[in-house]
Enzyme design. Structure first.
Site, PDB file in Angstrom:
ATOM      1  N   LYS A 163       8.994  43.105  42.740  1.00 24.21           N
ATOM      2  CA  LYS A 163       7.836  43.015  43.638  1.00 24.21           C
ATOM      3  C   LYS A 163       6.933  44.246  43.503  1.00 24.21           C
ATOM      4  O   LYS A 163       5.723  44.120  43.408  1.00 24.21           O
ATOM      5  CB  LYS A 163       8.284  42.948  45.111  1.00 24.21           C
ATOM      6  CG  LYS A 163       9.014  41.691  45.487  1.00 24.21           C
ATOM      7  CD  LYS A 163       9.203  41.604  47.009  1.00 24.21           C
ATOM      8  CE  LYS A 163      10.019  42.742  47.599  1.00 24.21           C
ATOM      9  NZ  LYS A 163      11.462  42.644  47.376  1.00 24.21           N
ATOM     10  N   ARG A 186       9.764  39.737  56.144  1.00 18.88           N
ATOM     11  CA  ARG A 186      11.143  39.653  55.670  1.00 18.88           C
ATOM     12  C   ARG A 186      11.991  38.779  56.576  1.00 18.88           C
ATOM     13  O   ARG A 186      13.177  38.588  56.303  1.00 18.88           O
ATOM     14  CB  ARG A 186      11.738  41.051  55.655  1.00 18.88           C
ATOM     15  CG  ARG A 186      11.983  41.640  54.269  1.00 18.88           C
ATOM     16  CD  ARG A 186      12.517  43.034  54.493  1.00 18.88           C
ATOM     17  NE  ARG A 186      13.146  43.618  53.352  1.00 18.88           N
ATOM     18  CZ  ARG A 186      12.532  44.418  52.482  1.00 18.88           C
ATOM     19  NH1 ARG A 186      11.253  44.648  52.588  1.00 18.88           N
ATOM     20  NH2 ARG A 186      13.207  44.972  51.511  1.00 18.88           N
ATOM     21  N   ARG A 214      16.860  51.671  37.756  1.00 25.72           N
ATOM     22  CA  ARG A 214      15.849  52.399  38.534  1.00 25.72           C
ATOM     23  C   ARG A 214      16.384  53.779  38.936  1.00 25.72           C
ATOM     24  O   ARG A 214      15.678  54.781  38.838  1.00 25.72           O
ATOM     25  CB  ARG A 214      15.477  51.585  39.782  1.00 25.72           C
ATOM     26  CG  ARG A 214      14.567  52.309  40.737  1.00 25.72           C
ATOM     27  CD  ARG A 214      13.785  51.337  41.604  1.00 25.72           C
ATOM     28  NE  ARG A 214      14.471  51.035  42.848  1.00 25.72           N
ATOM     29  CZ  ARG A 214      14.177  49.995  43.623  1.00 25.72           C
ATOM     30  NH1 ARG A 214      13.258  49.121  43.259  1.00 25.72           N
ATOM     31  NH2 ARG A 214      14.813  49.798  44.741  1.00 25.72           N
ATOM     32  N   ARG A 250      16.565  57.132  46.277  1.00 27.79           N
ATOM     33  CA  ARG A 250      16.512  56.531  47.605  1.00 27.79           C
ATOM     34  C   ARG A 250      17.914  56.467  48.197  1.00 27.79           C
ATOM     35  O   ARG A 250      18.854  56.067  47.499  1.00 27.79           O
ATOM     36  CB  ARG A 250      15.953  55.106  47.484  1.00 27.79           C
ATOM     37  CG  ARG A 250      14.456  55.039  47.452  1.00 27.79           C
ATOM     38  CD  ARG A 250      13.957  53.665  47.082  1.00 27.79           C
ATOM     39  NE  ARG A 250      14.551  52.586  47.876  1.00 27.79           N
ATOM     40  CZ  ARG A 250      14.083  51.341  47.895  1.00 27.79           C
ATOM     41  NH1 ARG A 250      13.022  51.013  47.176  1.00 27.79           N
ATOM     42  NH2 ARG A 250      14.666  50.411  48.615  1.00 27.79           N
ATOM     43  N   ARG A 263      21.509  44.976  51.323  1.00 24.56           N
ATOM     44  CA  ARG A 263      20.109  44.563  51.175  1.00 24.56           C
ATOM     45  C   ARG A 263      20.029  43.155  50.611  1.00 24.56           C
ATOM     46  O   ARG A 263      19.205  42.345  51.030  1.00 24.56           O
ATOM     47  CB  ARG A 263      19.357  45.552  50.268  1.00 24.56           C
ATOM     48  CG  ARG A 263      19.011  46.854  51.005  1.00 24.56           C
ATOM     49  CD  ARG A 263      18.849  48.023  50.062  1.00 24.56           C
ATOM     50  NE  ARG A 263      17.793  47.844  49.092  1.00 24.56           N
ATOM     51  CZ  ARG A 263      17.710  48.523  47.956  1.00 24.56           C
ATOM     52  NH1 ARG A 263      18.627  49.430  47.645  1.00 24.56           N
ATOM     53  NH2 ARG A 263      16.724  48.310  47.127  1.00 24.56           N
TER      54      ARG A 263
HETATM   55  P1  ADP Z   1      13.736  46.732  48.431  1.00 28.80           P
HETATM   56  O1  ADP Z   1      12.853  45.538  48.302  1.00 28.80           O
HETATM   57  O2  ADP Z   1      14.000  47.428  47.150  1.00 28.80           O
HETATM   58  O3  ADP Z   1      15.005  46.477  49.207  1.00 28.80           O
HETATM   59  P2  ADP Z   1      11.847  48.098  50.249  1.00 28.80           P
HETATM   60  O4  ADP Z   1      11.286  49.378  49.797  1.00 28.80           O
HETATM   61  O5  ADP Z   1      10.944  46.925  50.367  1.00 28.80           O
HETATM   62  O6  ADP Z   1      13.045  47.850  49.276  1.00 28.80           O
HETATM   63  O7  ADP Z   1      12.555  48.287  51.688  1.00 28.80           O
HETATM   64  C1  ADP Z   1      13.501  49.281  51.916  1.00 28.80           C
HETATM   65  C2  ADP Z   1      14.082  49.148  53.326  1.00 28.80           C
HETATM   66  O8  ADP Z   1      13.030  49.302  54.288  1.00 28.80           O
HETATM   67  C3  ADP Z   1      14.717  47.817  53.660  1.00 28.80           C
HETATM   68  O9  ADP Z   1      16.050  47.715  53.222  1.00 28.80           O
HETATM   69  C4  ADP Z   1      14.606  47.827  55.193  1.00 28.80           C
HETATM   70  O10 ADP Z   1      15.566  48.665  55.792  1.00 28.80           O
HETATM   71  C5  ADP Z   1      13.250  48.458  55.420  1.00 28.80           C
HETATM   72  N1  ADP Z   1      12.169  47.444  55.467  1.00 28.80           N
HETATM   73  C6  ADP Z   1      11.132  47.342  54.601  1.00 28.80           C
HETATM   74  N2  ADP Z   1      10.341  46.308  54.928  1.00 28.80           N
HETATM   75  C7  ADP Z   1      10.904  45.737  56.028  1.00 28.80           C
HETATM   76  C8  ADP Z   1      10.578  44.627  56.841  1.00 28.80           C
HETATM   77  N3  ADP Z   1       9.505  43.867  56.586  1.00 28.80           N
HETATM   78  N4  ADP Z   1      11.392  44.332  57.893  1.00 28.80           N
HETATM   79  C9  ADP Z   1      12.459  45.069  58.173  1.00 28.80           C
HETATM   80  N5  ADP Z   1      12.840  46.133  57.444  1.00 28.80           N
HETATM   81  C10 ADP Z   1      12.073  46.467  56.379  1.00 28.80           C
END
Ligand code: ADP
Length: 203
Positions: free
Chosen positions: A13, A88, A127, A139, A150
């Protein structure tokens, strides 16, 4: 143009969003990036989100919804945006619908990047290795345990959005297992922005 990118962690993404911003002049709104910035700045939201994120769980809906609501009001989002990592959950999608409706705007598409779960671990490991090689900070949730959570959160809380957007006539799926450039072409096709192949070759 207003887009959503849907897919599990490591599906690409971020990579595709980045390219779309350059190509279409729209901003990438990554809730993950916004939350990481809040954690770093130790804002109240950041303090709330830090441990939840490190565990690989989802931050409460109301927290991310308010962040996004504020962000899409900024002038740079006027031309359009790509939401990366939001919504999400179904309640987040409903909140987004309401937000857009209030503004009198609509989404153009929800693009799903389809990948086999087995590949996600390899991609995240790569990554981590790449970031380490560049001397960047890893991270806290890029470790096997948090990644497992996740992926689980994606399966249970986010995957229902595939039907949600399909029911709304907005879902477009692309093969996220293909090479990055091919995924980009597939997305451009969906957006109807691909030049005809003859013109693209410069004939
Ligand atoms: P990835 O897609 O690699 O898991 P992101 O950078 O999109 O990582 O998100 C990292 C973390 O941030 C998620 O695991 C969650 O804890 C939090 N997060 C991000 N976006 C949301 C969302 N829309 N709702 C709830 N938590 C979120």
């Amino acid at each position: 143009m207003r887009l959503i990118l849907l897919g599990p962690p490591g599906c690409g993404k971020g990579t595709q969003s980045q390219r779309l911003t350059e190509k279409y002049g729209i901003v990438q709104l990554s809730t993950g990036d916004m939350l990481r910035a809040a954690v770093k700045a130790e804002t109240p939201v950041g303090l709330k989100a830090r441990d939840i994120m490190a565990r690989g769980e989802l931050v409460p809906d109301e927290v991310v919804v308010s962040i996004v609501a504020e962000r899409i009001e900024q002038p740079d989002a006027k031309n359009g945006f790509i939401l990366d990592g939001f919504p999400r959950t179904v309640p987040q999608a409903q909140a987004l619908d309401q937000m857009l409706k209030d503004k009198g705007i609509a989404l153009d598409a929800a693009i799903q990047l389809k990948v086999d779960e087995g590949i996600l671990h390899q991609r995240i490991a790569k990554r981590v290795a790449d970031m380490q090689a560049r001397g960047e900070t890893i991270r806290p949730d890029d470790n096997p345990e948090a990644l497992e959570k996740r992926v689980h959160a994606y399966r249970v809380q986010t995957a229902p959005l595939v039907s949600y957007y399909s029911d709304h006539g907005l879902l477009r799926a692309v093969d996220g297992m293909a090479p990055i450039a091919d995924v980009s072409i597939a997305i451009d096709r969906i957006l109807g922005k691909v030049a005809d192949p003859v013109a693209a070759k410069g004939h």
